[in-house]
Design an enzyme around this catalytic site. Structure first.
Site, PDB file in Angstrom:
ATOM      1  CD  GLU A  93      77.871  88.644 -18.865  1.00 58.58           C
ATOM      2  OE1 GLU A  93      78.906  88.348 -18.263  1.00 58.58           O
ATOM      3  OE2 GLU A  93      77.775  88.617 -20.090  1.00 58.58           O
ATOM      4  CB  CYS A 106      72.489  94.433 -22.072  1.00 59.56           C
ATOM      5  SG  CYS A 106      73.067  92.972 -22.911  1.00 59.56           S
ATOM      6  CB  CYS A 113      75.169  80.532 -24.661  1.00 59.00           C
ATOM      7  SG  CYS A 113      74.239  80.656 -26.193  1.00 59.00           S
ATOM      8  CB  CYS A 117      78.811  82.173 -31.714  1.00 64.20           C
ATOM      9  SG  CYS A 117      77.051  82.027 -32.056  1.00 64.20           S
ATOM     10  CB  CYS A 120      80.168  84.303 -28.353  1.00 63.25           C
ATOM     11  SG  CYS A 120      79.199  84.741 -26.908  1.00 63.25           S
ATOM     12  N   GLY A 171      73.140  83.844 -23.306  1.00 64.12           N
ATOM     13  CA  GLY A 171      72.069  82.922 -23.670  1.00 64.12           C
ATOM     14  C   GLY A 171      71.373  83.234 -24.976  1.00 64.12           C
ATOM     15  CB  SER A 203      69.433  89.803 -29.697  1.00 64.89           C
ATOM     16  OG  SER A 203      70.507  89.512 -30.558  1.00 64.89           O
ATOM     17  CB  SER A 226      73.191  87.180 -34.068  1.00 64.80           C
ATOM     18  OG  SER A 226      72.900  87.881 -32.897  1.00 64.80           O
ATOM     19  CG  ASN A 302      83.890  93.647 -26.426  1.00 60.97           C
ATOM     20  OD1 ASN A 302      84.977  94.105 -26.123  1.00 60.97           O
ATOM     21  ND2 ASN A 302      82.813  93.810 -25.695  1.00 60.97           N
ATOM     22  CB  CYS A 345      79.005  91.211 -26.818  1.00 58.32           C
ATOM     23  SG  CYS A 345      78.439  92.688 -27.603  1.00 58.32           S
TER      24      CYS A 345
HETATM   25  N1  SAH Z   1      72.018  84.554 -28.499  1.00 64.79           N
HETATM   26  C1  SAH Z   1      71.543  85.841 -28.880  1.00 64.79           C
HETATM   27  C2  SAH Z   1      71.910  86.951 -27.920  1.00 64.79           C
HETATM   28  C3  SAH Z   1      73.266  86.928 -27.380  1.00 64.79           C
HETATM   29  S1  SAH Z   1      74.570  88.015 -27.568  1.00 64.79           S
HETATM   30  C4  SAH Z   1      72.050  86.181 -30.249  1.00 64.79           C
HETATM   31  O1  SAH Z   1      72.835  85.414 -30.813  1.00 64.79           O
HETATM   32  O2  SAH Z   1      71.641  87.179 -30.815  1.00 64.79           O
HETATM   33  C5  SAH Z   1      74.158  89.500 -28.285  1.00 64.79           C
HETATM   34  C6  SAH Z   1      75.016  89.833 -29.493  1.00 64.79           C
HETATM   35  O3  SAH Z   1      76.404  89.965 -29.151  1.00 64.79           O
HETATM   36  C7  SAH Z   1      74.939  88.782 -30.574  1.00 64.79           C
HETATM   37  O4  SAH Z   1      74.781  89.410 -31.812  1.00 64.79           O
HETATM   38  C8  SAH Z   1      76.303  88.135 -30.458  1.00 64.79           C
HETATM   39  O5  SAH Z   1      76.640  87.480 -31.644  1.00 64.79           O
HETATM   40  C9  SAH Z   1      77.186  89.314 -30.137  1.00 64.79           C
HETATM   41  N2  SAH Z   1      78.508  88.989 -29.596  1.00 64.79           N
HETATM   42  C10 SAH Z   1      78.901  87.899 -28.901  1.00 64.79           C
HETATM   43  N3  SAH Z   1      80.213  87.980 -28.584  1.00 64.79           N
HETATM   44  C11 SAH Z   1      80.655  89.164 -29.088  1.00 64.79           C
HETATM   45  C12 SAH Z   1      81.912  89.825 -29.089  1.00 64.79           C
HETATM   46  N4  SAH Z   1      82.973  89.299 -28.504  1.00 64.79           N
HETATM   47  N5  SAH Z   1      82.006  91.031 -29.697  1.00 64.79           N
HETATM   48  C13 SAH Z   1      80.918  91.588 -30.282  1.00 64.79           C
HETATM   49  N6  SAH Z   1      79.711  91.006 -30.317  1.00 64.79           N
HETATM   50  C14 SAH Z   1      79.573  89.804 -29.728  1.00 64.79           C
END
Ligand code: SAH
Length: 357
Positions: A93, A106, A113, A117, A120, A171, A203, A226, A302, A345
Site C-alpha cells: 500500500e 506515505c 515487515c 512491533c 502494528c 516495512g 522513518s 519510532s 490507530n 500506519c
Molecule cells: N518501520 C518504520 C516505518 C514504518 S511505520 C518505523 O518503524 O518507523 C510508520 C510509523 O507508524 C511508525 O512509527 C510505526 O511505529 C507507526 N505505527 C505502526 N502501527 C501503528 C498504529 N496502529 N497506529 C499508529 N501508529 C502506528
C-alpha cells in the site's frame, strides 16, 4: 528481479535504449520530460511521439512493475489509499494525503515487515521481500499521475504534485538500505523528481548500524525515529527490535547523527491506552529528550480489530502533551489522516493481504 524500466536508466542509457528501438536520440529526452516533468507514464499517451513508436517504447521500456488494484478515499477525499499488486503478485500500500498547501505521499519500503512491533498490523503479516527502488519510485509517479488526472488544485489555484515523501508505509526502510539510497537519488535529482531534502523523511524503528551508515554516507534527509517508549523495559515489550538495539546505544548513535548532520530528529511516540500514555512516562520522555535536537510527535494509536490495543483518551493525550511542554520539549499531536479508511500506519490493505497469505 523485476524487468528493466525506463526509470532505471541514466540520461546516456536512455539514449542507448531509444537508439536500439530505431528512434533518434532526441526521443530519449522527450520521453524523460513526459515521465519526470509531466508525470505521464504511459507512452501510448505521449502524442508527440510517432504513433508507430509508442507501442514499441511501451513494450521495451515501460513494463508494469505494479498495478493499482484498489483505491479507498476518506477524509472527504483528502486521503487516498492505493493497494498495489506487484509484478510477483504480492500486495502492498501507499497513502496520498492532500493538505491545502501540499501533497504528501506515505510509501512502503518492503513487502510487509520483519520487526513484529506489538501494535502494528504489518508486523503480523511477517516479511516477504524488499521493494526495489523502482517500485518505491513507482508509488510516487503513480500518485502524481493520479493527481494530474483529477485536476486537483491547491488553495492558491496551483497544481498539486507530490512534494513530500515519507517512508512510513509498510516495512523498515533502513533494512532495505541500498534500494532506499538509490530511490533517494532519483527523488532528489533535478532532472528526475527534484524533491527537496527537507521534504523526504525516512522513518526507522532504530537499526543502529544503518543509522551509522547514514552518517557515513552523509545521507541528508529528515530522519524520524519510532521511539514509542522512553525506557528499555517498555520498549522491549512493544518493539522486539529494541532488544537487539538498546535504547541507550540508540540515543548515542542518534547524537552522533545529529552532530554530523545538524539535523533535528523527529521522534514518533504512539499513544496506546494504559500502555504508553501514563504521566510518569511523559516525565521520563522529558528526561530522555531534554537538551537534544528533537521534535516529538504523539501519534494517537490507530486501532485494528486484529490487535487488542486501544487509542489513548483525548484527555490523557492532552495531559501527556502538557507534561512534555512544561518540560521544554517541542511536541505536536499528529492529526491522523486516513483513520476512517484505515489509512494510516500499516493499517491499509491488511484484510486483503491477510487473505492472500
Ligand atoms: N518501520 C518504520 C516505518 C514504518 S511505520 C518505523 O518503524 O518507523 C510508520 C510509523 O507508524 C511508525 O512509527 C510505526 O511505529 C507507526 N505505527 C505502526 N502501527 C501503528 C498504529 N496502529 N497506529 C499508529 N501508529 C502506528
Amino acid at each position: 528481479m523485476p524487468p528493466t524500466h525506463f526509470a532505471d536508466l541514466s540520461a546516456e542509457e536512455r539514449i542507448d535504449a531509444v537508439t536500439k528501438l530505431g528512434l533518434p536520440k532526441f526521443r530519449a529526452q522527450q520521453i524523460a520530460r513526459h515521465y519526470y516533468t509531466r508525470f505521464e507514464a504511459d507512452p501510448l499517451s505521449m502524442t508527440d511521439l510517432p504513433e508507430s513508436a509508442r507501442g514499441k517504447v511501451k513494450d521495451a521500456l515501460f513494463p508494469e512493475l505494479m498495478a493499482p488494484i484498489r483505491e479507498i478515499s476518506c477524509d472527504d477525499g483528502q486521503t487516498q489509499k492505493t493497494l498495489w499488486k506487484l509484478h510477483d503478485g504480492t500486495l502492498l500500500e501507499s497513502v496520498l494525503m492532500r493538505y491545502p498547501d501540499r501533497a504528501t505521499l506515505c510509501i512502503s519500503s518492503q513487502v510487509w515487515c520483519a520487526m513484529k512491533c506489538l501494535f502494528c498490523v504489518t508486523g503480523k503479516l511477517g516479511f516477504k521481500r524488499d521493494l526495489t527502488w523502482e517500485e518505491m519510485i513507482s508509488q510516487i509517479l503513480f500518485a502524481n499521475t493520479y493527481i494530474k488526472k483529477r485536476f486537483w488544485k491547491k488553495e492558491d489555484g496551483t497544481n498539486y504534485a507530490i512534494r513530500n515523501v515519507v517512508f512510513m508505509g509498510m516495512g523498515e526502510p533502513l533494512l532495505n538500505y541500498e534500494n532506499i539510497r538509490k530511490s533517494l537519488e532519483i527523488m532528489l535529482a533535478q532532472d528526475r523528481l527534484s524533491l527537496g531534502r527537507r521534504h523526504i523523511t525516512i522513518s526507522t524503528c532504530g537499526i543502529i548500524p544503518w543509522i551509522e551508515k547514514l552518517i557515513e554516507d552523509k545521507v541528508d534527509v529528515k530522519l524520524a525515529i519510532s521511539l514509542h517508549a522512553p525506557n528499555q523495559e517498555l520498549r522491549n515489550q512493544i518493539m522486539p527490535i529494541a532488544k537487539a538495539y538498546p535504547l541507550e546505544e540508540l540515543m548515542k548513535t542518534i547524537d552522533r547523527y545529529v552532530k554530523a548532520t545538524d539535523n533535528r530528529i523527529f521522534y514518533e511516540y504512539i499513544m496506546i491506552h494504559g500502555v504508553t500514555d501514563k504521566p510518569e512516562l511523559a516525565h521520563q520522555l522529558v528526561k530522555l529528550l531534554k537538551g537534544r535536537l528533537a521534535h516529538l510527535n504523539l501519534i494517537p494509536y490507530n486501532e485494528n480489530p486484529a490487535i487488542d490495543l486501544k487509542e489513548s483518551k483525548k484527555a490523557d493525550i492532552q495531559k501527556f502533551k502538557q507534561i512534555l511542554e512544561e518540560g521544554g520539549i517541542t511536541v505536536t499531536v499528529r492529526d491522523s489522516m486516513g483513520r476512517e479508511a484505515k489509512g494510516a500506519c500499516g493499517q491499509l490493505g491488511y484484510e486483503k493481504v491477510k487473505d492472500q497469505n
